[in-house]
Write a protein that holds these residues in place. Structure first.
Motif, PDB file in Angstrom:
ATOM      1  N   TRP A  44       1.030  -1.243  -0.022  1.00  0.00           N
ATOM      2  CA  TRP A  44       0.203  -0.050   0.133  1.00  0.00           C
ATOM      3  C   TRP A  44       0.796   1.431  -0.088  1.00  0.00           C
ATOM      4  CZ3 TRP A  44      -4.579   0.366  -1.682  1.00  0.00           C
ATOM      5  CH2 TRP A  44      -5.516  -0.543  -1.473  1.00  0.00           C
ATOM      6  N   ARG A  86       2.160   1.830  -3.410  1.00  0.00           N
ATOM      7  CA  ARG A  86       1.217   2.395  -4.495  1.00  0.00           C
ATOM      8  C   ARG A  86       0.966   3.811  -4.512  1.00  0.00           C
ATOM      9  NH1 ARG A  86      -4.349  -1.170  -4.655  1.00  0.00           N
ATOM     10  NH2 ARG A  86      -4.424   0.295  -6.307  1.00  0.00           N
ATOM     11  N   ASP A  87       1.670   4.475  -3.697  1.00  0.00           N
ATOM     12  CA  ASP A  87       1.358   5.895  -3.754  1.00  0.00           C
ATOM     13  C   ASP A  87       2.377   6.349  -4.656  1.00  0.00           C
ATOM     14  OD1 ASP A  87      -0.908   5.667  -1.983  1.00  0.00           O
ATOM     15  OD2 ASP A  87       0.707   5.897  -0.194  1.00  0.00           O
ATOM     16  N   ARG A 140       4.029   5.089  -7.955  1.00  0.00           N
ATOM     17  CA  ARG A 140       4.240   4.206  -8.865  1.00  0.00           C
ATOM     18  C   ARG A 140       5.635   3.926  -9.404  1.00  0.00           C
ATOM     19  NH1 ARG A 140      -0.881   2.256 -10.377  1.00  0.00           N
ATOM     20  NH2 ARG A 140      -2.540   3.707  -9.528  1.00  0.00           N
ATOM     21  N   MET A 155       7.553   1.852  -6.875  1.00  0.00           N
ATOM     22  CA  MET A 155       6.925   0.228  -6.887  1.00  0.00           C
ATOM     23  C   MET A 155       7.481  -0.431  -8.181  1.00  0.00           C
ATOM     24  SD  MET A 155       4.302  -1.727  -5.568  1.00  0.00           S
ATOM     25  CE  MET A 155       3.188  -3.009  -5.892  1.00  0.00           C
ATOM     26  N   GLN A 165       1.293   0.616 -15.560  1.00  0.00           N
ATOM     27  CA  GLN A 165       1.343   0.774 -14.240  1.00  0.00           C
ATOM     28  C   GLN A 165      -0.395   1.111 -13.528  1.00  0.00           C
ATOM     29  OE1 GLN A 165       4.564   2.592 -11.795  1.00  0.00           O
ATOM     30  NE2 GLN A 165       5.432   2.885 -13.829  1.00  0.00           N
ATOM     31  N   LEU A 205      -0.363  -6.685  -6.453  1.00  0.00           N
ATOM     32  CA  LEU A 205      -1.565  -5.877  -6.266  1.00  0.00           C
ATOM     33  C   LEU A 205      -2.730  -6.768  -5.861  1.00  0.00           C
ATOM     34  CD1 LEU A 205      -1.670  -3.358  -9.441  1.00  0.00           C
ATOM     35  CD2 LEU A 205      -0.833  -2.959  -7.078  1.00  0.00           C
TER      36      LEU A 205
END
Length: 686
Positions: A239, A242-243, A245, A248, A439, A672
């Motif tokens: 999580w 994910r903020d 990308r 990530m 993404q 995800l």
């Protein structure tokens, strides 16, 4: 000295083979990293492949030469080289398997281990025992290290086998799958030049159990009502990533590099108590052997043999010291230290900052000019390039007489497919917009088995978004994934060409993304069909090419032929360039296809894919400025479906040659899906 080549070989064969074996080991140590770069030089890859293929056979032949030959008195020292050959057969730490299939042959390597150890033992017993206590002790020390390293390589191949990986995940305790140490000792990284990369690498290790589980499709039971602390920590990390990308995506690349280590190197056995003990003891044993040999009398030995022995000892010491430093300074060592039960070791290495200072020194050394050669480490980042292939460009290129003539020659030589790939497929640095688009792929359509529920085009052409469009196009979409790629690839070129002719803004960033994804999926279909789900449709692709050739010969004329020198320059150019814009000939061909009568039927000798593409293009062009949104959604779905439905073994196999864009996307979807509904499932796919 004998004059003929055969006489020279008979006299010095063992010396030549032993030195060649050492040279091949050095090549493998230095050049193993080129496999992780898609754009690496063909010559470097060829050199690595030859070194890998010749290393084992050379050492094996040399042991056989020692076993069967009768050693003359002045060459009695050559028997001392048998343990070095076992050490060479153990191979370097950074390459155990060249291809994924090598790990499946671990039983063959085990049998070879037994035979070679027995052969070397016989040679030592026959020629070393009784020749002096010092030389015998030196030989025993080297033999122990050689057997341990050779056995370690066989064990690494066994551990990299998919069935072994799957079994180990089921047997291992659940908490052992999760090692969350990303928040620990972060203050130790303040002096690093690339602090962020080091911290992201810790995230990659913390989430690596997802990649490891996904690549072999392994599951273990979990309690959906009371998720473990480790599961909760995993979801918190995902999580938080994910903020951002970009971070990530970087973590996904690093996880795949860790998976490469498990499948193609000795990482799975190095970073254990046994592996570290071998690496600490090996340099010490070699130094002891060197001292013992130095103290041993050299009377009666050939000067050449003595020089070769010193060369073998020195080479072994350098290579083993390099392996020791690389192992201790690897991020895998941090994972090992954080997971060990010995608190005193954690305190001595981590809390005091000793390990971090060692890693910082090694990272600095690797970046220095001599360090790039001596301490070359594996890259933790995906190369960032993707392949491109355009059917219209490919077929219009056949209008050039010189190109056609050279293509016919390559066909006579059995190299036509290589010629076409070399001249008409290319690679580009992936545009940031394409990476950003990838993404944004959603994991909501993934079922509990980790697979997409819908077809590759149903989500993009959903009724809520485009009322009636899917129903109107249903007869032209194709029934197979490969067939749909061909149809939509041609339709995309027709639509983009028509938009350009109408004067629409060709600088729209969506055009670049659409064209890149369309060409990339076509590249996978032509050059790497194993990276796509479903059965390859090579015959359909070739038949469509023939239909395009028929149109080209009827309606188009190449403006001027390329010279022979131009074609050679095209052949030997760097395969990496950034051409995306369509040529004038491609646009003319697209215009001709689009303007053919809509009611025209395909004959029995033709396939109707061009007609399907034409009808799809005509239907979408009615939308006026919405066709780009449809194409963007559709090619994004194609990309996600290909990544998700490609076999896990194909993803793993491609890691040995730089990795694939769809592999990074597959791993992203795997992560995800962990936060999508992992706590609601009866099983946690870990």
């Amino acid at each position: 000295m004998a004059g003929g080549p055969m006489d020279v070989w008979n006299e010095w064969a063992t010396q030549i083979l032993v030195l060649l074996s050492l040279a091949l080991q050095i090549v493998l140590h230095v050049s193993a990293k080129v496999r992780q770069r898609e754009a690496s030089s063909v010559l470097l890859r060829l050199l690595l492949w030859l070194a890998y293929q010749l290393a084992d056979s050379t050492a094996t032949y040399a042991v056989g030469q020692l076993f069967f030959s009768s050693t003359p008195r002045d060459h009695h020292l050559v028997a001392f080289w048998a343990p070095f050959l076992l050490l060479h057969l153990g191979g370097p730490d950074n390459i155990t398997a060249y291809a994924l299939e090598d790990s499946k042959l671990w039983k063959r390597h085990f049998l070879s281990l037994v035979v070679q150890v027995l052969g070397a033992g016989y040679v030592m017993y026959k020629h070393i025992v009784g020749s002096g206590i010092l030389l015998m002790l030196a030989a025993i020390l080297m033999a122990v290290i050689g057997v341990a390293k050779y056995g370690e390589r066989t064990c690494a191949l066994w551990c990299a086998n998919f069935s072994t990986l799957q079994s180990s995940l089921k047997v291992m305790a659940r908490e052992k799958h999760h090692q969350h140490f990303h928040a620990e000792h972060q203050d130790q990284y303040t002096d690093f030049d690339d602090v962020d990369d080091e911290l992201l690498l810790q995230y990659a290790h913390s989430l690596f159990h997802i990649c490891k589980r996904g690549i072999v499709d392994s599951v273990i039971d979990g309690d959906p009502d009371s998720p473990s602390e480790e599961d909760s920590a995993t979801k918190e990390i995902i999580w938080s990533l994910r903020d951002d990308r970009a971070r990530m995506w970087t973590v996904m690349e690093m996880e795949l590099s860790l998976m490469y280590d498990i499948l193609y190197t000795k990482a799975s056995v190095i970073h254990s108590w046994f592996g570290y003990c071998i690496r600490v003891v090996s340099p010490l044993a070699i130094v002891a052997s060197l001292v013992l040999f130095q103290l041993n009398s050299k009377d009666g030995y050939s000067r050449v043999d003595v020089a070769i022995t010193y060369t073998l000892l020195g080479g072994a010491l350098v290579l083993e010291t390099r392996s020791l430093l690389a192992a201790l300074g690897s991020s895998w060592a941090l994972a090992f230290l954080c997971g060990t039960r010995w608190n005193w070791l954690q305190h001595a290495a981590l809390c005091t900052g000793r390990w971090h200072r060692l890693r910082r020194a090694l990272v600095s050394l690797r970046r220095s000019p001599p360090g790039k050669m001596i301490m070359a480490g594996s890259s933790r980042r995906w190369p960032g390039t993707i392949g491109q292939h355009n059917m219209l460009r490919f077929r219009t290129g056949q209008l050039d007489p010189t190109s056609r003539w050279l293509g016919d020659i390559s066909k006579m030589l059995g190299l036509r497919e290589w010629w076409d790939r070399r001249c008409y497929s290319w690679t580009i640095i992936i545009p940031e917009k394409v990476k950003e688009r990838a993404q944004w792929v959603s994991s909501h359509d993934i079922n509990t088995m980790g697979l997409f529920r819908h077809r590759w085009d149903e989500s993009a052409l959903a009724e809520k978004r485009y009322p009636g469009l899917l129903e109107r196009l249903r007869d032209f979409l194709g029934v197979d994934f490969h067939e749909s790629i061909i149809i939509w690839h041609i339709a995309t070129d027709l639509i983009l060409a028509e938009r350009k002719q109408r004067g629409h803004d060709s600088a729209d960033q969506r055009v670049e993304v659409i064209r890149t994804l369309s060409n990339y999926m076509m590249f996978l279909l032509v050059d790497r069909p194993y990276m796509l789900p479903g059965l390859p449709q090579n015959w359909l692709y070739k038949q469509t090419c023939k239909n395009l050739d028929r149109i080209c010969k009827t309606h188009l004329v190449h403006p001027r032929g390329n010279s022979f020198c131009t074609m050679l320059e095209k052949l030997f150019r760097p395969h990496h360039h950034s051409g995306l814009e369509s040529s004038e000939l491609e646009e003319k061909l697209a215009e001709i296809i689009l303007k053919e009568p809509q009611e025209k039927k395909a004959s029995d000798s033709e396939n109707p894919r061009l007609m399907y593409a034409r009808k799809i293009a005509a239907e979408l062009l009615v939308y006026e400025n919405n066709e780009l949104r449809v194409l963007l959604d559709l090619w994004t779905d194609f990309l996600a479906y290909a990544a998700n439905r490609c076999s896990r073994e194909s993803h793993a196999r491609k890691l040995s040659s730089g990795g694939e864009f769809t592999t990074v996307l597959w791993l992203l979807l795997e992560h995800l899906s962990q936060v999508k509904g992992g706590a609601k499932q009866g099983q946690s796919r870990v």
